[in-house]
Write a protein that holds these residues in place. Sequence first.
Motif, short mmCIF file in Angstrom:
data_model
loop_
_atom_site.label_atom_id
_atom_site.label_comp_id
_atom_site.label_asym_id
_atom_site.label_seq_id
_atom_site.Cartn_x
_atom_site.Cartn_y
_atom_site.Cartn_z
N UNK A 1 0.83 -1.17 0.00
CA UNK A 1 0.00 0.00 0.00
C UNK A 1 0.88 1.23 0.00
N UNK A 2 0.59 2.17 -0.86
CA UNK A 2 1.36 3.39 -0.94
C UNK A 2 0.95 4.33 0.16
N UNK A 3 1.91 4.80 0.90
CA UNK A 3 1.63 5.73 2.00
C UNK A 3 1.43 7.12 1.40
N UNK A 4 0.36 7.83 1.80
CA UNK A 4 0.13 9.18 1.31
C UNK A 4 1.30 10.08 1.65
N UNK A 5 1.54 11.04 0.79
CA UNK A 5 2.60 12.01 1.01
C UNK A 5 2.03 13.28 1.59
N UNK A 6 2.87 14.05 2.20
CA UNK A 6 2.43 15.35 2.71
C UNK A 6 2.07 16.25 1.54
N UNK A 7 1.00 17.03 1.68
CA UNK A 7 0.61 17.97 0.64
C UNK A 7 1.71 19.00 0.40
N UNK A 8 2.54 19.25 1.42
CA UNK A 8 3.57 20.26 1.30
C UNK A 8 4.80 19.77 0.53
N UNK A 9 4.91 18.47 0.28
CA UNK A 9 6.14 17.93 -0.31
C UNK A 9 5.91 17.24 -1.65
N UNK A 10 5.21 17.88 -2.58
CA UNK A 10 5.03 17.22 -3.86
C UNK A 10 6.33 17.20 -4.64
N UNK A 39 -18.80 7.82 15.36
CA UNK A 39 -18.66 9.12 14.70
C UNK A 39 -17.97 10.17 15.56
N UNK A 40 -17.81 9.93 16.85
CA UNK A 40 -17.15 10.89 17.72
C UNK A 40 -15.66 10.61 17.88
N UNK A 41 -15.12 9.71 17.09
CA UNK A 41 -13.69 9.38 17.18
C UNK A 41 -12.86 10.64 16.91
N UNK A 42 -11.70 10.76 17.53
CA UNK A 42 -10.87 11.95 17.33
C UNK A 42 -10.38 12.06 15.88
N UNK A 43 -10.39 13.28 15.37
CA UNK A 43 -9.91 13.51 14.01
C UNK A 43 -8.43 13.18 13.89
N UNK A 44 -7.69 13.31 14.99
CA UNK A 44 -6.26 12.98 14.96
C UNK A 44 -6.06 11.49 14.62
N UNK A 45 -6.99 10.63 15.06
CA UNK A 45 -6.90 9.20 14.74
C UNK A 45 -7.07 8.98 13.24
N UNK A 46 -7.93 9.77 12.62
CA UNK A 46 -8.14 9.66 11.17
C UNK A 46 -6.87 10.07 10.44
N UNK A 47 -6.28 11.18 10.85
CA UNK A 47 -5.04 11.64 10.21
C UNK A 47 -3.94 10.60 10.36
N UNK A 48 -3.78 10.06 11.57
CA UNK A 48 -2.75 9.04 11.80
C UNK A 48 -2.98 7.82 10.91
N UNK A 55 -2.68 18.91 9.92
CA UNK A 55 -2.77 20.07 9.03
C UNK A 55 -3.30 19.67 7.66
N UNK A 56 -2.84 18.52 7.17
CA UNK A 56 -3.31 18.03 5.86
C UNK A 56 -4.79 17.69 5.96
N UNK A 57 -5.19 17.05 7.06
CA UNK A 57 -6.60 16.72 7.24
C UNK A 57 -7.44 17.99 7.20
N UNK A 58 -7.04 19.01 7.97
CA UNK A 58 -7.84 20.25 8.04
C UNK A 58 -7.80 21.03 6.73
N UNK A 59 -6.78 20.87 5.94
CA UNK A 59 -6.73 21.52 4.63
C UNK A 59 -7.81 20.94 3.71
N UNK A 60 -8.03 19.64 3.83
CA UNK A 60 -9.05 18.99 3.01
C UNK A 60 -10.44 19.08 3.62
N UNK A 61 -10.51 18.96 4.95
CA UNK A 61 -11.78 18.89 5.67
C UNK A 61 -11.71 19.80 6.88
#
Length: 196
Positions: A1-10, A39-48, A55-61
């Motif tokens: 599985x390809x790990x997503x890259x940071x939006x800042x490092x294209x 649905x109340x899970x922490x957003x940080x868990x989604x980013x991890x 920051x990438x999560x909040x840029x998109x959502x």
Amino acid sequence: MTRPLSDEQPSGNQGRKVAARNRAALIAAAREIYAEHGLDAPLSAIARRAGVGQGVLYRHFPDRAAIGTAVLEENVRQIEKVAAADASDIVRILGVLTWHVTESTAFLGILHAHGASSRSGALAYAAALSKRVEQAVRARMPGGHRLAGHPDDLMIAIAMVSGAATGPTREHREHRARRAWRLLGVEVGPVRPYEE
């Protein structure tokens, strides 16, 4: 599985591709996290889980509602895609729909919102998504199908199955969803996401 890259490092001219991959990874991660922790899970868990920073999560959502909406939209879009595919039949479509019901906690709410009061924008939105699911499934339903009798039968059956699809693991939820379909006398194909 390809790990997503940071939006800042294209690398090179990959910025849009990286952003699209990160967005897709965030939606997939949100679906998994919501299924595991609600649905109340922490957003940080989604980013991890997606392999990106917050920051990438909040840029998109920008908020919890935005990522929940994106998960719902992707679920509905997959059901519409499988229904539009040439080789699709109702059994296959119901298998994909059942996968979303068992995999995505957020998806269950829209299926129960059919016919809900449109007093709030959220309920109106949920009703619109529910209608899209109904139209996609109904478009491939053969005339003599068990759920084709009364106009409400399809969405009542889906609501009943999604209500039964409870449990601590996806496997447990799938088992209960399949049993509910069997009790309704409806055949369901392989329970898996739509793959083009």
